[in-house]
Write an enzyme that holds these catalytic residues in place. Structure first.
Site, PDB file in Angstrom:
ATOM      1  CG  HIS A  17      27.008  -2.137  -6.440  1.00 30.23           C
ATOM      2  ND1 HIS A  17      28.001  -1.754  -7.295  1.00 30.23           N
ATOM      3  CD2 HIS A  17      26.611  -1.002  -5.804  1.00 30.23           C
ATOM      4  CE1 HIS A  17      28.188  -0.439  -7.209  1.00 30.23           C
ATOM      5  NE2 HIS A  17      27.368   0.034  -6.300  1.00 30.23           N
ATOM      6  CE  LYS A  41      27.597  10.663 -10.782  1.00 29.25           C
ATOM      7  NZ  LYS A  41      27.013   9.497 -10.099  1.00 29.25           N
ATOM      8  NE  ARG A  90      29.436   2.594   0.176  1.00 27.10           N
ATOM      9  CZ  ARG A  90      29.711   3.197  -0.957  1.00 27.10           C
ATOM     10  NH1 ARG A  90      30.692   2.734  -1.717  1.00 27.10           N
ATOM     11  NH2 ARG A  90      29.050   4.242  -1.360  1.00 27.10           N
ATOM     12  CB  SER A 127      31.797   2.282  -8.522  1.00 28.40           C
ATOM     13  OG  SER A 127      30.775   1.330  -8.418  1.00 28.40           O
TER      14      SER A 127
HETATM   15  P1  ADP Z   1      25.396   6.166  -6.645  1.00 23.80           P
HETATM   16  O1  ADP Z   1      25.805   6.838  -7.901  1.00 23.80           O
HETATM   17  O2  ADP Z   1      23.935   6.300  -6.315  1.00 23.80           O
HETATM   18  O3  ADP Z   1      26.314   6.389  -5.463  1.00 23.80           O
HETATM   19  P2  ADP Z   1      26.463   3.503  -6.682  1.00 23.80           P
HETATM   20  O4  ADP Z   1      26.445   2.631  -7.886  1.00 23.80           O
HETATM   21  O5  ADP Z   1      27.795   3.974  -6.214  1.00 23.80           O
HETATM   22  O6  ADP Z   1      25.497   4.661  -7.043  1.00 23.80           O
HETATM   23  O7  ADP Z   1      25.739   2.811  -5.450  1.00 23.80           O
HETATM   24  C1  ADP Z   1      24.415   2.330  -5.535  1.00 23.80           C
HETATM   25  C2  ADP Z   1      23.993   1.758  -4.178  1.00 23.80           C
HETATM   26  O8  ADP Z   1      24.875   0.719  -3.798  1.00 23.80           O
HETATM   27  C3  ADP Z   1      24.011   2.737  -3.011  1.00 23.80           C
HETATM   28  O9  ADP Z   1      22.937   2.432  -2.149  1.00 23.80           O
HETATM   29  C4  ADP Z   1      25.307   2.457  -2.323  1.00 23.80           C
HETATM   30  O10 ADP Z   1      25.264   2.795  -0.948  1.00 23.80           O
HETATM   31  C5  ADP Z   1      25.385   0.965  -2.503  1.00 23.80           C
HETATM   32  N1  ADP Z   1      26.749   0.489  -2.428  1.00 23.80           N
HETATM   33  C6  ADP Z   1      27.832   0.974  -3.052  1.00 23.80           C
HETATM   34  N2  ADP Z   1      28.956   0.284  -2.700  1.00 23.80           N
HETATM   35  C7  ADP Z   1      28.550  -0.651  -1.816  1.00 23.80           C
HETATM   36  C8  ADP Z   1      29.227  -1.661  -1.051  1.00 23.80           C
HETATM   37  N3  ADP Z   1      30.540  -1.830  -1.099  1.00 23.80           N
HETATM   38  N4  ADP Z   1      28.482  -2.440  -0.250  1.00 23.80           N
HETATM   39  C9  ADP Z   1      27.151  -2.271  -0.213  1.00 23.80           C
HETATM   40  N5  ADP Z   1      26.458  -1.324  -0.854  1.00 23.80           N
HETATM   41  C10 ADP Z   1      27.147  -0.530  -1.660  1.00 23.80           C
END
Ligand code: ADP
Length: 151
Positions: A17, A41, A90, A127
């Site tokens: 992120h 959630k 990703r 995450s």
């Molecule tokens: P969600 O609950 O929408 O999946 P996340 O917090 O997991 O929320 O992810 C938010 C955004 O960050 C999404 O666009 C996801 O693709 C991106 N994202 C998550 N992990 C990575 C990563 N390792 N590298 C780049 N983008 C990421």
């Protein structure tokens, strides 16, 4: 003003992120990191913790703001005047999932979704992996910004 919303759960923010937000700052005047609140959630970190982790990680970056929201992402974009949604990609699974959401959002509002490919170094981080490492007492610090610390 080019304002982009970067929506997600950020439970917790990862280096993946972090990379997308940093690169988003070079493309937009303002990047609003928006933590979606979904009462169905279960989260590992409270909304206050998740917000504080992101705010501290970008304390030196005035173009980054952190907010929480409920409801549809496009409605929130309209409320705050964001014309763009920023998302990270990703892998092919992300692409298929994001494609459907972006099409649906486009049908509902004139908001463009901008996708950035993840950096090779952080593309494997999620995450959920970080939460698993934390639950099993592993070294999660390799995958998250320094602001994410658990007592
Ligand atoms: P969600 O609950 O929408 O999946 P996340 O917090 O997991 O929320 O992810 C938010 C955004 O960050 C999404 O666009 C996801 O693709 C991106 N994202 C998550 N992990 C990575 C990563 N390792 N590298 C780049 N983008 C990421």
């Amino acid at each position: 003003m080019r304002r982009a919303l970067f929506p997600g759960s950020f439970d917790p923010i990862t280096l993946g992120h972090f990379d997308i937000i940093k690169r988003g700052v070079t493309l937009f005047d303002e990047v609003i990191v928006a933590i979606g609140v979904n009462s169905d959630k279960k989260y590992m970190f409270s909304i206050e913790e998740r917000k504080a982790f992101i705010e501290q990680a970008f304390a030196d970056e005035p173009k980054v703001k952190v907010v929480t929201y409920t409801g549809l992402t496009v409605d929130f974009c309209n409320d705050i005047g964001a014309e763009f949604i920023l998302r990270g990609l990703r892998n092919p699974a992300d692409f298929e999932f994001e494609k459907a959401i972006a099409h649906a959002n486009r049908r509902m509002a004139t908001i463009e979704t901008v996708f950035l490919l993840t950096s090779a170094k952080t593309s494997f981080i999620s995450s959920s992996i970080v939460r698993d490492v934390i639950k099993n007492h592993g070294d999660y610090t390799k995958f998250v910004p320094d602001s994410v610390r658990i007592n």
